[in-house]
Structures are given as structure tokens and as C-alpha cells.
Design an enzyme around this catalytic site. Structure first.
Site, short mmCIF file in Angstrom:
data_model
loop_
_atom_site.label_atom_id
_atom_site.label_comp_id
_atom_site.label_asym_id
_atom_site.label_seq_id
_atom_site.Cartn_x
_atom_site.Cartn_y
_atom_site.Cartn_z
N LYS A 59 0.85 -1.20 0.00
CA LYS A 59 0.00 0.00 0.00
C LYS A 59 0.88 1.25 0.00
O LYS A 59 0.69 2.15 -0.79
CB LYS A 59 -0.90 -0.05 1.23
N LYS A 110 9.46 -1.16 14.76
CA LYS A 110 10.01 -0.79 13.44
C LYS A 110 10.98 0.37 13.58
O LYS A 110 12.06 0.37 12.99
CB LYS A 110 8.87 -0.32 12.53
N HIS A 136 -4.12 -34.29 16.91
CA HIS A 136 -2.97 -35.10 17.32
C HIS A 136 -1.89 -34.25 17.97
O HIS A 136 -0.76 -34.68 18.12
CB HIS A 136 -2.42 -35.86 16.11
N GLY A 162 -4.80 -2.57 5.36
CA GLY A 162 -4.02 -3.71 4.87
C GLY A 162 -4.69 -5.04 5.12
O GLY A 162 -4.85 -5.85 4.21
N ARG A 163 -5.14 -5.27 6.36
CA ARG A 163 -5.72 -6.58 6.67
C ARG A 163 -7.14 -6.73 6.15
O ARG A 163 -7.77 -7.78 6.33
CB ARG A 163 -5.66 -6.83 8.18
N GLU A 182 10.54 -4.64 4.62
CA GLU A 182 10.68 -6.03 4.16
C GLU A 182 10.37 -6.15 2.68
O GLU A 182 11.11 -6.79 1.91
CB GLU A 182 9.71 -6.95 4.94
N GLU A 216 -4.58 -7.66 15.32
CA GLU A 216 -4.12 -6.32 14.95
C GLU A 216 -5.28 -5.32 15.04
O GLU A 216 -5.08 -4.15 15.30
CB GLU A 216 -3.53 -6.33 13.53
C1 G6Q Z 1 -2.54 -4.28 8.09
C2 G6Q Z 1 -1.33 -3.55 8.41
C3 G6Q Z 1 -0.06 -4.19 7.93
C4 G6Q Z 1 0.31 -3.85 6.48
C5 G6Q Z 1 1.76 -4.25 6.24
C6 G6Q Z 1 2.18 -3.99 4.82
O1 G6Q Z 1 -3.65 -3.91 8.34
O2 G6Q Z 1 -1.48 -2.26 8.01
O3 G6Q Z 1 -0.05 -5.59 8.08
O4 G6Q Z 1 -0.56 -4.49 5.60
O5 G6Q Z 1 2.58 -3.56 7.13
O6 G6Q Z 1 2.05 -2.64 4.50
P1 G6Q Z 1 2.22 -2.16 3.03
O7 G6Q Z 1 1.13 -2.75 2.22
O8 G6Q Z 1 2.15 -0.65 3.07
O9 G6Q Z 1 3.56 -2.64 2.55
#
Ligand code: G6Q
Length: 543
Positions: A208, A506, A386, A269-270, A214, A355
Site C-alpha cells: 500500500k 520498526k 494429534h 491492509g488486513r 521487508e 491487529e
Molecule cells: C494491516 C497492516 C499491515 C500492512 C503491512 C504492509 O492492516 O497495516 O499488516 O498491511 O505492514 O504494508 P504495506 O502494504 O504498506 O507494505
């Protein structure tokens, strides 16, 4: 902002009193006293049949929980979300994932813009691209057909697409391999790429913000890997596409805007698996399958928006969470899908629940003073049986479980399915009703072993079943849990749409990276300083 603290609601006090009356009742007694509870506490929503009868509730519990939801303003907050109001107050934006699955032709005006045509413009571009990749019309730089898709993203830009791809493997084009790289640990990318041919590999960089450490480290290494083999920077345009809201950063990376699929700041994001973040899914299952997937979300949205609260499945499941967390003191919730293809679903739900609702201040920034999200975890059945089921049956903590299953199998090994489903039903039955010491003794078990072989029962679970795992039933299931999370967030008066809790780590890591590579004085606490020194003395010089 007028805010109703749940603990000040009339229904909260009534529930506390009610808990004292019913908490000692056994599910055996509840079923004996009310033989129709299995029927009356089973509900239908968007193709799912959801049985809440094996919960430690009576009809009065349901009525009081619904009253609590009303007092906490759930209907008004839900409607505000559906209208696109800025309910994500700490980030000043709407949480409008429901707009991502509104059918073409519907309208949802936010500010002075109708967002639905924008959503469908992106979906149409995705469909066009996905079709070209699937048909081999989109070729790699050297003219090879694309056979491998590597999704590079993390968190919300990884867990959703990765979970859905696994879930819908039987619907995916078998000639395309889709892999997911998320971890900044180079092993993740190295293992994903080691048997791939760059000439037939397409990277989808999902971010996003397009600034996430990462993802950017992985995307840059992937670009180097590609260029090392294909030797021509123009290859990037055939082998990299981006899904992002940050066009400038995408351009700077070297991906042309026409190879970027956008979304909006109102998609968290989620909550983004049904946005362009789902591009890998669309390529795998095709545009029609993806539209089916969206139709499942929408059907559940409509149910959540319009069903009366006492028959509203996401509302009821959300309130059951409140009942166990705040009155029984449960801190843990298990999700056990009896479907191998849903094996990543518990990990997906971990992010969605923890989250979203793992917060200790309310919307006004005040300390909440009551428990919020439980720890959500799980593994597919029958594997979990199991390993950790021992604790569920005979441990000292109460862990409510969500069991998820399907009537029809996906594989052609149909005779396996009865074994799978028999285990699903058996676990819910055993957890609820157990086996008493008398019953154990009556089976001739030696007296010394009776306590060990006794099952107390009275362990609650929800059974969720659909006829088959399809793109549509999966979409409905995801939306169901999104709205469960929303319901709980409203009752707990918290913002389910921010995630400030991930920032501090972070920020500290950004400071530590140059310290690991340097030799200067350190100003952390003595423990952290010692670890940095330890690593400095041993780190690989190639890093
Ligand atoms: C989700 C969070 C988080 C996000 C990641 C990736 O709700 O905001 O998990 O999706 O940190 O972020 P980017 O899509 O900006 O790389």
C-alpha cells in the site's frame, strides 16, 4: 464524541448477574432442558450454516448480549461504516472495504466522489491483465510465457492473498505456480526463487505504502536476480507489476504506472484481500472466479447490514467473543478448519483479530479497564487433534473453538471426506458433552485411571459449515469474520482499523541497522547493548 463505555451499559451489569446464574450450568443440562436449542440457535447467512447451540448461553444470554450491542451503538456504527464515514478516527479515514465488493452499478459517494465506478475500473484492468497472463498473451522480456507468479508483500499485503491462493488451489490454473515472499530473512526469497526461471517469472510487488522495509528489500533483491539473468533493464516492465497507493514510489522503483494497480487509503491492509492486493488470486483463479469471490463478501455484507441483531451471524459470533472474554475471562480462541486448503486461515484471522482489536485504549484514548481481543490461533483438523486438542479437552483453561467444514470434498478422494467430517462433529460433541467419571467407570476402566480418562466437557464451540469451499463461500467467510471483529471493536469502544502497536519496534530496528554495521558507542539498555555487541563480533562480513 459521545461514547458508551460497555461497562457502563445497563446490559453489562445484567450480563454480570446473569453470568453468576448460568456459568455453572453444563451444556448437558442446557440441552436436556431445551431440546430445540440446536435448531433455534442455528442460523443461516450467505450460504453458511452456523450452529451456536454448543455455547454456554441461554436465550436470555443472547437477548442481553444483543441489548449490550444496541446500548453500545452497534447499528449506528455499522451504518456509519457502510456510509463511508471516517470511523478510523486515529487515521482520519473511512474503513470502506465493503465498497470493494459492491456490485457494478451501485453507488457509494464519499466526499463528493462515487467510489464504486473507481473500484470497478481497477477490477476491469486487473481482469484484463490476469486474462493476458493466463492466456500467455502477456509475455516475458524474452518472449517466454509467464509460468510463475511471485507475490512480494507482507502483513495485509501477503497473508490474505497467500491464504486465499491455498484455499482455492482446486480452482487455480495448474499451469501457473504462485509463490509468496514476505519475510526480510533472505531465505524466504532465496527458496522461492531457487528453481525459477527469470524469463517466465512475474513479480507482483504488493505494498500500500511502497515503503515497507521487508517488501522493498525483497523487491530490490528480486529485481537484481532478474537483471542478473536477463541483463536488460527494460525487462522490468515485463516482469514486475505493482499494487499500491503510492504511484511516485512505484515509478521510482522502475515500474511504469500502466503496470500499477491502485487502491485507496480507505482500504486497511488486513481488509485488502478483495482489492487489487488480490491480483495474484485473480490470475490464479481467473476474473470470473474473483468476481464470485467478491459476491460472497457482498452477500455477507448485506446480511450484516440488514439482518436483525438476534439473527445476525457476525453480530452473534462477535458477542459470543465478548461473553467469553469479558465474563468467563477467556484469553484465547481457537479456529480449526476441517479443510486442508484452509490451513493458512488461522494465521489470516490472527492478524484480522489481534491487529484490529488488540488494543488497551478506547476511541477517546482512555485506558479501557476491561479485556479486549483474545489470542487467536489454530491449525487445521484433523492434524490439531494429534497435537493441542489434549489441552482443549482436559486442560485447565477454557478455549472456545470455531470449527469450519464443508459438506463436499474438493479432491477426488471422496472417501476421505466422511472420516474428516466424522472427526469434525466428534470433536465438537466431545468438547461439549465430555465423558463423566461414572461413564468412564461403567466402561470397566480401572479406578486409578478414571480421573485421567474423564472428560469434563462443557467446552464451547461454534460449528460453521457450507456446502462446498468455493470462491463465493470463502469470500462470505472472510467477510463474516471482518464483521465479527467490527462488532467486538464497537462493544469494546476501540478503533479496529489502526495498528499503532507495530510502530515502535520498526522505529527501533531502523536505528539498530546502522549500529549492527558500525562500531560506535551504543546507548540502549544494557541488555540490548550486549546483544548488539555480541552480534557485531560474529556477523557475516558479507551482509
Ligand atoms: C494491516 C497492516 C499491515 C500492512 C503491512 C504492509 O492492516 O497495516 O499488516 O498491511 O505492514 O504494508 P504495506 O502494504 O504498506 O507494505
Amino acid at each position: 464524541m459521545a461514547l458508551r463505555k460497555p461497562t457502563e451499559a445497563r446490559a453489562w451489569a445484567a450480563l454480570a448477574e446473569h453470568y453468576r446464574q448460568v456459568s455453572a450450568l453444563h451444556l448437558r443440562d442446557l440441552f436436556a432442558a431445551d431440546p430445540s436449542r440446536a435448531k433455534d440457535l442455528t442460523f443461516e447467512a450467505a450460504g453458511w450454516r452456523v450452529d451456536c447451540s454448543k455455547h454456554r448461553i441461554t436465550r436470555e444470554t443472547v437477548a442481553l448480549l444483543v441489548e449490550l450491542a444496541e446500548e453500545c451503538g452497534l447499528p449506528a456504527r455499522r451504518d456509519a461504516m457502510f456510509r463511508g464515514e471516517r470511523i478510523n478516527v486515529t487515521e482520519g479515514r473511512p474503513a470502506l472495504h465493503i465498497a470493494l465488493r459492491l456490485p457494478r452499478g451501485r453507488s457509494l459517494v464519499v466526499g463528493d466522489e462515487d467510489v464504486v465506478p473507481q473500484v470497478h475500473r481497477v477490477l476491469d484492468r486487473m481482469a484484463d491483465f490476469a486474462t493476458r497472463v493466463r492466456l500467455g498473451a502477456w509475455k516475458g522480456h524474452t518472449g517466454d510465457r509467464i509460468r510463475n507468479i511471485v507475490n512480494v508483500g507482507i502483513g495485509g499485503s501477503d497473508l490474505g492473498p497467500a491464504m486465499v491462493y491455498e484455499a482455492l488451489r482446486f480452482y487455480a490454473d495448474p499451469n501457473l505456480q504462485v509463490r509468496f515472499v514476505s519475510n526480510v530473512d533472505g531465505s524466504d526469497l532465496a527458496l522461492a526463487l531457487r528453481d525459477l526461471d527469470p524469463a517466465s517469472t512475474l513479480f507482483i510487488v504488493c505494498s500500500k505504502t511502497f515503503t515497507t522495509l521487508e517488501t522493498m528489500v525483497n523487491a530490490r533483491s528480486a529485481r537484481e536476480w532478474l537483471l542478473a539473468k536477463l541483463k536488460d533493464p527494460r525487462a522490468i516492465q515485463r516482469h514486475f507489476v505493482a499494487v499500491s497507493t503510492n504511484e511516485a514510489a512505484v515509478r521510482e522503483f522502475g515500474i511504469a504506472p500502466e503496470n500499477m494497480f491502485g487502491f485507496w487509503d480507505w482500504v486497511g491492509g488486513r481488509y485488502s484481500v478483495d482489492s487489487a492486493i488480490g491480483l495474484s488470486t485473480m490470475i490464479a483463479i481467473g476474473p470470473d472466479g474473483f468476481r464470485e469471490f467478491l459476491s460472497g463478501f457482498h452477500a455477507m455484507d448485506e446480511h450484516f447490514r440488514s439482518a436483525p441483531l438476534h439473527r445476525n451471524v457476525p453480530v452473534l459470533l462477535g458477542l459470543l467473543g465478548v461473553w467469553y472474554v469479558n465474563f468467563f475471562g477467556c484469553q484465547s480462541w481457537a479456529v480449526v478448519p476441517y479443510d486442508h486448503c484452509l490451513r493458512r486461515f488461522p494465521a489470516y484471522l490472527q492478524q484480522l483479530f489481534m491487529e484490529s482489536n488488540g488494543k488497551s485504549v478506547n476511541l477517546l484514548g482512555e485506558s479501557v479497564g476491561y479485556a479486549t481481543s483474545p489470542v487467536v490461533w489454530g491449525e487445521p483438523g484433523t492434524n490439531g487433534q494429534h497435537s493441542f486438542f489434549q489441552l482443549l479437552h482436559q486442560g485447565t483453561v477454557l478455549v472456545p473453538c470455531d470449527f469450519i467444514g464443508f459438506c463436499e470434498p474438493q479432491s477426488s478422494l471422496e472417501h476421505h471426506h466422511d472420516f474428516l467430517i466424522a472427526n469434525l462433529f466428534a470433536q465438537a460433541e466431545a468438547l461439549a458433552f465430555g465423558r463423566s467419571a461414572e461413564e468412564v467407570a461403567a466402561r470397566g476402566v480401572p479406578a486409578g485411571l478414571v480421573p485421567h480418562r474423564t472428560f469434563p466437557g462443557n467446552r464451547p464451540s461454534t460449528m460453521l459449515m457450507a456446502p462446498r469451499l468455493t470462491p463465493r463461500t470463502l469470500g462470505a467467510l472472510i467477510a463474516l469474520y471482518e464483521h465479527v471483529v467490527f462488532t467486538q471493536g464497537v462493544v469494546w469502544s476501540i478503533n479496529s482499523f489502526d495498528q499503532w502497536g507495530v510502530e515502535l519496534g520498526k522505529e527501533l530496528a531502523d536505528r539498530i541497522v546502522p549500529e549492527l554495521r558500525g562500531s560506535g558507542a551504543l546507548a540502549h539498555d544494557p541488555s540490548t547493548n550486549a546483544w548488539i555487541e555480541y552480534y557485531r563480533a560474529r556477523r557475516s562480513r558479507k551482509a
